[in-house]
Design an enzyme around this catalytic site. Structure first.
Site, PDB file in Angstrom:
ATOM      1  CD  GLU A  83      79.828  69.014 -44.411  1.00  0.00           C
ATOM      2  OE1 GLU A  83      80.938  68.731 -43.919  1.00  0.00           O
ATOM      3  OE2 GLU A  83      78.907  69.493 -43.758  1.00  0.00           O
ATOM      4  CB  SER A 143      80.757  71.864 -33.662  1.00  0.00           C
ATOM      5  OG  SER A 143      81.079  72.012 -35.008  1.00  0.00           O
TER       6      SER A 143
END
Lengths: 384, 349
Positions: free
Chosen positions: A246, A131
Site C-alpha cells: 500500500e 481500524s
C-alpha cells in the site's frame, strides 16, 4: 544510475497510450461522489475494460491471474493512466491493492480461485475492516472478537473508517481470536461476506461533507472458517506481508496529478493577477521542486523494488511522510492563488484542499510513520 | 530504467569515502578548524592524484573519463567529510587551468558576491578586483567580499510574467554533457588578485548566470553534509542517556531524526536525478532540496545534541556553518525558485 526506459518499456507505454486514446472517450460520465451504487458500477466498469484489454492486475503475479509486470511497467501504467485522465482505482482499491495481493501471497489454491478472478474481472468489491474506534494507529489493539462455532467463526464488534463499506461484497476483516495472547499474536485474517446477517453499515460524514467511509457494526456475524487466510492467530503476520504494498506505489498517480494541478494553479495565478506576487510565485516554484523530487524519489523506490524482487521497502514510509505534507502545501498554495474564492466549495481545488487533510492521518499518521522510520530504518530504540 | 547506483558507482563512492576517512578524519578536521585559513596543499595534490579534480576529463586528456553522476557521488562524500577548500571551482577548472586537474594548482571563483579561499588560491576565476577579507563565520572557509558595482543587479531573474524560461530552459545545456567538462561563458572579465601571486584564467562564469554544474556539485556537497548530520544525530540519540534511557527512545527526538532522514532521501533522489538528466530545472530543484536538507539537518542535529550541540567540541556547528557558506555560493535560492516558477507556465497550455 539510469533514468531512460528500455525499448520494451517504451513499447509498453506506446501501446498503453494508444489503448487509452481509444477507450477513454467511450467511458460514461463520472457519477456524483454521493451516489455509491453509481460509483461502484463506474469503477467496476473501468476494471472490466482493463481486464478485457489485458491490463488487470498488471503487477500481480502471473499464477494469481495477473500480468507479472515489473515495477517499472507498473510505474509507466500509473503515470500514463493519470496523464490521460483515466479513472482512479476507486472502489477496486482494497481488492486490487490489498486483499487481492494478500490472498495471492497467503491464500490456499481454493481461496485464490474463489476470490482473485472476480477482483480482476471487476465483479466484486472489497472493503477493509482493520481500524476500530480504539485501534487506529495502534492497529494491533483491535478488540472485535471471533470464536469458533463448528465450521464458522462468530464475530462481534465494530470497525470504523471503512471505505466502500456500503457497496462492498467482501470485507478483509481482522479479528481477535485469542484475547489472552500478546496483542500481535491473537489476531486472525478473515474474508467476510458483506451480506451476512448481523452486519450494520452506518455512513460517516467527513469534514469535506462527503460520505467517504462508514462504521461497520458486527453482531454475531457468522463467517465460514474456509474464509480464513493464514493460520488462526497468525493474522498480524498475514497483514504485514501486504501492508507495505500500500505504501510502495499507492501514490504514483497522485504525484503525477499534483504536478498537473501545480501547472493549472500557475496559469490561474497568471490569469487573476496573483502571479505578480513574488513570494507566492516563489512558493509555487518551490512546490515545483518538491514534486519533481517526489517523482524522482518514486523512480528511485521503484528501481529499488525491482532489484529486491518487487517488494517495496521501508522507503515507502519516507515517501508517504514527505508526500502527504507536500499535498497539503499544494492546496494551501491553491487557496493563496484563489484568494477569497478559496471559501467557495464550487471552485476547483477547494474540496481537494479539505480532502488533503486526511493524508497525514490515513494509512498510518505522520507521527506513526516517523516512529517507523526512526525505529526500522535508523535503528533508534523503541520507547515512548 | 535502473535509477540505482551501479556497482562501479558504489565502489567509487566507497573509495572516496575511505580516502577521505584516512586522510581527513575527525582529528584532521579538528586541527583544520583550529588553524583557519590554511589549505592543506599536500592533501590537495593527493586528491588530484586520486582523480578527484580530473574525474570528468576525458582519458585522452589525462582524466578519469567519468561523468557527472560520478562527480556528484565524489562531491557528496567531500561534503560528508566536510573537506575544506574551493573543490568545486578547482574541479570545474580541470582541463582549462594548468595544474588544476592534478591538484598542483588551487583554483577558486568569484561567485555570489564572495570568494572562498582567495589568499590560498593560485588562480581566481571571475573578477575579484577590490575583494576585501571578512571574518568568515565558517572557520574552515576563509572568505572575501566582492565590491558591488552600482549598475550590477545581484540576480537576473527569468522573466516569469512572460511565461517562458530564461536562456537556460529545459533540456540539456549547450556546452554541458554528463561526460564532458562544464561550459563556461567566455564573455566575462577576469582579474588578478590584488597584490597577490595568483594567475588569471581566461574566461569565467558570470555571477548572474550561474553555472548549473557548479550549482549541482554544491548541492551534492550539501547532500553529503545533510546525510552526515543525520547520522551524527542518530548516533548521539542512540548512546546519550537521560531519564534512564537513550534519548532516541523519546518520540520528540525520534521525530527530529526521522524528518532529517526524509529530507536527505528526498534531496538525494533529486540530486542524483539532476546528475543524470543535466536539466537546469532538475538542478534548480536539487539545489533547493539539498540546501534545505543541509541547513535543517545541521540545526536538528545540534538540537539533538542538546547543550553539547552548542559547544565548539561537537562538529555540528561546522556542518551548519559550511551549509550556510554553500547556500551563498552561485545564485540565490530565489533565483532557483523563480526558474522553477517560470517553468510552470512554459510548454503547452
Amino acid at each position: 544510475m539510469d533514468l531512460s526506459y528500455t525499448p520494451e518499456e517504451e513499447e509498453f507505454r506506446a501501446r498503453l497510450r494508444e489503448w487509452l486514446d481509444k477507450v477513454l472517450p467511450t467511458l460514461p460520465p463520472k457519477p456524483s461522489p454521493a451516489d455509491w451504487p453509481a460509483r461502484r458500477a463506474y469503477d467496476l466498469g473501468w476494471q472490466r475494460m482493463l481486464y478485457d484489454a489485458g491490463y488487470a492486475g498488471l503487477h500481480w503475479p502471473v499464477d494469481a491471474g495477473g500480468r507479472g509486470a515489473t515495477p517499472t511497467q507498473h510505474l509507466i501504467f500509473l503515470e500514463e493512466t493519470e496523464n490521460a485522465g483515466a479513472p482512479y482505482v476507486g472502489a477496486n482499491f482494497v481488492g486490487l491493492l490489498h486483499a487481492g495481493p494478500t490472498i495471492a501471497a497467503e491464500g490456499t489454491p481454493e481461496q485464490r480461485a474463489r476470490w482473485l478472478p472476480p477482483v480482476l474481472r471487476g465483479e466484486e468489491v472489497w472493503c477493509q475492516g482493520f481500524s476500530e474506534p480504539d485501534a487506529g494507529s495502534d492497529l494491533a489493539s483491535l478488540r472485535t472478537r471471533a470464536w469458533r462455532d463448528g465450521d464458522d467463526y462468530v464475530v462481534s464488534g465494530s470497525k470504523i473508517w471503512t471505505s466502500h463499506a456500503e457497496v462492498a461484497d467482501w470485507c478483509e476483516l481482522l479479528v481477535r481470536t485469542d484475547p489472552d495472547a500478546p496483542k500481535h499474536k491473537g489476531i486472525t485474517w478473515l474474508a467476510m461476506p458483506m451480506d451476512a446477517p448481523g452486519i450494520t453499515v452506518r455512513p460517516l460524514r467527513t469534514l469535506a461533507g462527503s460520505n467517504e467511509f462508514a462504521e461497520v457494526f458486527l453482531d454475531e456475524v457468522r463467517v465460514p472458517v474456509a474464509g480464513r487466510v493464514g493460520a488462526e492467530n497468525d493474522g498480524w503476520r498475514v497483514t504485514m506481508v501486504t501492508l507495505s504494498f500500500e505504501r510502495g506505489t499507492a501514490f504514483v498517480g497522485e504525484v503525477v496529478a499534483c504536478r498537473r494541478v501545480l501547472r493549472e494553479l500557475a496559469r490561474e495565478a497568471r490569469r487573476n493577477g496573483r502571479w505578480d506576487d513574488t513570494p507566492l510565485r516563489c512558493r509555487l516554484g518551490r512546490l515545483n521542486a518538491e514534486f519533481r523530487a517526489l517523482w524522482r524519489l518514486t523512480q528511485w523506490n521503484v528501481s529499488e523494488a525491482e532489484q529486491t524482487g518487487g517488494v517495496p521497502g521501508t522507503g515507502g514510509s519516507v515517501f508517504k511522510l514527505r508526500y502527504s505534507h507536500a499535498r497539503q502545501e499544494l492546496y494551501d498554495a491553491a487557496a493563496e492563488v484563489l484568494g477569497a474564492d478559496c471559501l467557495d466549495l464550487d471552485r476547483p481545488w477547494v474540496l481537494d484542499r479539505l480532502s488533503s487533510l486526511s493524508y497525514t492521518i490515513a494509512a498510518g499518521t505522520s507521527q506513526i510513520q516517523q516512529n517507523i522510520v526512526a525505529e526500522r530504518i535508523l535503528g533508534l530504540p523503541k520507547g515512548r | 530504467m535502473h535509477f540505482q547506483l551501479t556497482d562501479d558507482q558504489r565502489a567509487l563512492k566507497a573509495g572516496v569515502r575511505a580516502l577521505l576517512a584516512g586522510r581527513f578524519g575527525r582529528e584532521a578536521l579538528r586541527a583544520a578548524a583550529d588553524r583557519p585559513g590554511v589549505l592543506d596543499r599536500a592533501l590537495w595534490r593527493e586528491l588530484g592524484e586520486a582523480g578527484f579534480f580530473a574525474l570528468r576529463l576525458p582519458e585522452a586528456e589525462g582524466g578519469v573519463g567519468l561523468g557527472l553522476p560520478e562527480a556528484v557521488l565524489a562531491f557528496e562524500e567531500a561534503g560528508r567529510a566536510l573537506l575544506p577548500g574551493p573543490l568545486v571551482a578547482t574541479h570545474l577548472a580541470a582541463g582549462e587551468v594548468a595544474g588544476a586537474a592534478t591538484g598542483e594548482t588551487v583554483v577558486t571563483a568569484a561567485s555570489g558576491g564572495l570568494v572562498e579561499w582567495l589568499t590560498e588560491a593560485d588562480v581566481v576565476r571571475g573578477d575579484a578586483t577590490g575583494a576585501v577579507p571578512l571574518v568568515s563565520v565558517d572557520p574552515l572557509t576563509p572568505l572575501h567580499r566582492l565590491p558591488r558595482s552600482p549598475e550590477a543587479s545581484p540576480d537576473v531573474f527569468p522573466d516569469a510574467s512572460a511565461g517562458v524560461s530564461p536562456g537556460i530552459s529545459a533540456g540539456v545545456l549547450p556546452g554541458v554533457s554528463p561526460g564532458g567538462s562544464a561550459g563556461v561563458s567566455p564573455s566575462t572579465s577576469a582579474g588578478a588578485l590584488p597584490g597577490g601571486s595568483a594567475g588569471v584564467s581566461p574566461g569565467a562564469s558570470a555571477d548572474d548566470e550561474p553555472d548549473p554544474v557548479a550549482v549541482l556539485l554544491t548541492a551534492a556537497e550539501q547532500l553529503g553534509g545533510a546525510a552526515r548530520t543525520c547520522e551524527l544525530a542518530v548516533e548521539y540519540a542512540r548512546t546519550r542517556k537521560q531519564f534512564g534511557q537513550p534519548i532516541g527512545a523519546f518520540q520528540a527526538v525520534k521525530h527530529l531524526c526521522a524528518q532529517s532522514l526524509v529530507r536527505v532521501e528526498t534531496a538525494r533522489a533529486a540530486v542524483y536525478a539532476a546528475a543524470v538528466t543535466v536539466d537546469p530545472l532538475d538542478i534548480a530543484a536539487a539545489r533547493l532540496l539539498a540546501d534545505d536538507a543541509a541547513l535543517r539537518g545541521a540545526r536538528d542535529c545540534l538540537q539533538v545534541h542538546g547543550g553539547m550541540g552548542f559547544t565548539w567540541e561537537a562538529e555540528t556547528h561546522l556542518f551548519l556553518k559550511r551549509a550556510w557558506v554553500r547556500t551563498q555560493r552561485m545564485s540565490s535560492n530565489t533565483y532557483s525558485d523563480e526558474l522553477l516558477a517560470a517553468d510552470l507556465l512554459s510548454g503547452v497550455g
